[in-house]
Enzyme design. Structure first.
Site, PDB file in Angstrom:
ATOM      1  N   HIS A 125       0.816  -1.228   0.000  1.00  0.00           N
ATOM      2  CA  HIS A 125       0.000   0.000   0.000  1.00  0.00           C
ATOM      3  C   HIS A 125       0.844   1.271   0.000  1.00  0.00           C
ATOM      4  O   HIS A 125       0.310   2.367  -0.196  1.00  0.00           O
ATOM      5  CB  HIS A 125      -0.948   0.028   1.207  1.00  0.00           C
ATOM      6  CG  HIS A 125      -2.009  -1.027   1.174  1.00  0.00           C
ATOM      7  ND1 HIS A 125      -2.831  -1.209   0.080  1.00  0.00           N
ATOM      8  CD2 HIS A 125      -2.375  -1.969   2.082  1.00  0.00           C
ATOM      9  CE1 HIS A 125      -3.664  -2.220   0.331  1.00  0.00           C
ATOM     10  NE2 HIS A 125      -3.404  -2.705   1.529  1.00  0.00           N
ATOM     11  N   ASP A 162      -2.672 -10.677  -2.451  1.00  0.00           N
ATOM     12  CA  ASP A 162      -3.291 -10.132  -1.235  1.00  0.00           C
ATOM     13  C   ASP A 162      -4.734  -9.727  -1.559  1.00  0.00           C
ATOM     14  O   ASP A 162      -5.032  -9.334  -2.688  1.00  0.00           O
ATOM     15  CB  ASP A 162      -2.488  -8.911  -0.772  1.00  0.00           C
ATOM     16  CG  ASP A 162      -2.909  -8.390   0.591  1.00  0.00           C
ATOM     17  OD1 ASP A 162      -2.214  -8.688   1.571  1.00  0.00           O
ATOM     18  OD2 ASP A 162      -3.936  -7.670   0.664  1.00  0.00           O
ATOM     19  N   HIS A 164      -6.305  -7.191  -0.730  1.00  0.00           N
ATOM     20  CA  HIS A 164      -6.400  -5.752  -0.991  1.00  0.00           C
ATOM     21  C   HIS A 164      -5.560  -5.401  -2.218  1.00  0.00           C
ATOM     22  O   HIS A 164      -4.487  -5.979  -2.424  1.00  0.00           O
ATOM     23  CB  HIS A 164      -5.903  -4.960   0.231  1.00  0.00           C
ATOM     24  CG  HIS A 164      -6.626  -5.293   1.490  1.00  0.00           C
ATOM     25  ND1 HIS A 164      -6.107  -6.168   2.431  1.00  0.00           N
ATOM     26  CD2 HIS A 164      -7.841  -4.907   1.945  1.00  0.00           C
ATOM     27  CE1 HIS A 164      -6.975  -6.286   3.424  1.00  0.00           C
ATOM     28  NE2 HIS A 164      -8.039  -5.538   3.159  1.00  0.00           N
ATOM     29  N   ASP A 245      -4.749 -12.787   3.157  1.00  0.00           N
ATOM     30  CA  ASP A 245      -6.016 -12.318   3.717  1.00  0.00           C
ATOM     31  C   ASP A 245      -7.209 -12.533   2.786  1.00  0.00           C
ATOM     32  O   ASP A 245      -8.327 -12.129   3.111  1.00  0.00           O
ATOM     33  CB  ASP A 245      -5.916 -10.844   4.149  1.00  0.00           C
ATOM     34  CG  ASP A 245      -5.147  -9.980   3.174  1.00  0.00           C
ATOM     35  OD1 ASP A 245      -4.827 -10.458   2.067  1.00  0.00           O
ATOM     36  OD2 ASP A 245      -4.852  -8.812   3.510  1.00  0.00           O
TER      37      ASP A 245
HETATM   38 ZN   LIG Z   1      -4.251  -7.139   2.560  1.00  0.00          ZN
END
Ligand SMILES: [Zn+2]
Length: 310
Positions: A125, A162, A164, A245
């Site tokens: 991120h 991931d 995200h 995740d």
């Molecule tokens: Zn994540």
């Protein structure tokens, strides 16, 4: 050649505070799983510290000092509502960068067959000018640039499973066709980016997945979009943002994958690395917040890496 596992004591001191999902417990759970008999052959390495020069491969000078100067002498400081630093966070962040760069060195020079970096804080991120989402510096993006600069690898692919979207990694390379970024992620979801229409300069391949998507939808997206893109790109190195995740038991998102899916994509990426990149693949930990699911998923991922090794 063996699979190398990079870690560092500072990763166990990056304290994000009571109740934070990105906790020290995560790595303790992974290391416990990797202490099993079957992982005896894993070569354990202490990660060196990354350098400022490495940080500057992706991050602006002002952002680097913004992060490092935020590190407190005691207690915790919030860089954003999710991203917390404490006295050992700077050391951990530097070693996380150093781990992935050292893993690239080891794989490219054929000391290691492939590698997994069990790092904290995660990185995907972190944008060139902004730390966010538990991430301080973008470990995988820096390693991609390091591979190009230090080893002359022209085309580097980064695959991110991931749950995200790796907004930071996409931001780092969306104008640079020499790095391919491919991501599967829940969408719409945090951090908001990752639509299929975000294609960069033809080098970004986003596979957005609706909440509730399981093994079949995930594998179909990887098979139809990501694997063919990698085939066409013919990378000299594959880097993996390995977040776990998207597991059905994860508390931070709503995809329905399990350990077998993480093993499957690992095997697919290894096969592509074998075909185009002389087997060169380096994986680094991103998210994964249910401790049992994280430990089992990371073990399945590392098992797939070690099984490819002759
Ligand atoms: Zn994540």
């Amino acid at each position: 050649m063996s699979t190398w596992y990079f870690s560092h004591p500072s990763f166990f001191k990056h304290d994000t505070g009571e109740g934070h999902p990105e906790s020290i417990q995560r790595l303790l759970a992974i290391e416990k799983a990797l202490s099993a008999e079957e992982f005896q052959g894993l070569v354990r390495k202490e990660a060196p510290a990354g350098t400022h020069e490495q940080l500057r491969l992706v991050h602006k000078e002002g952002e680097i000092s913004h992060v490092l100067e935020a590190i407190p002498r005691s207690g915790e400081v919030h860089i954003d509502p999710d991203t917390v630093v404490s006295p050992d966070s700077g050391t951990a962040a530097m070693h996380a960068v150093g781990a992935v760069c050292a893993a690239v060195d080891a794989v490219v020079t054929r000391q290691a067959a492939n590698a997994f970096c069990g790092v904290r804080p995660p990185g995907h991120h972190a944008e060139p000018g902004r730390a966010m989402g538990f991430c301080l510096f973008n470990n995988v993006a820096i390693a991609a640039r390091h591979a190009q600069k230090q080893h002359g690898i022209e085309r580097v692919a980064i695959v991110d499973f991931d749950v995200h979207h790796g907004n930071g990694t996409q931001a780092a390379f969306q104008n640079d066709a020499s790095v391919l970024y491919a991501s599967t992620h829940q969408y719409p979801w945090y951090p908001g980016t990752g639509a299929a229409e975000e294609t960069g300069v033809g080098n970004i391949f986003n596979v957005p997945l609706r909440a509730g998507t399981g093994s079949q939808g995930f594998r179909q997206g990887v098979r139809e979009k990501i694997l063919p893109a990698l085939e066409r790109f013919q990378p000299g190195l594959i880097l993996v943002s390995a977040g776990f995740d998207a597991h059905r038991d994860d508390p931070l998102a709503s995809l329905e994958l399990d350990e077998a899916d993480f093993a499957w994509i690992t095997e697919e990426l290894l096969a592509l690395a074998e075909k185009h990149a002389a087997g060169r693949l380096v994986s680094t930990l991103e998210g994964g917040y249910n401790l049992r699911a994280l430990a089992n998923s990371a073990a399945a991922h590392v098992r797939a890496l070690t099984e490819k090794v002759s």
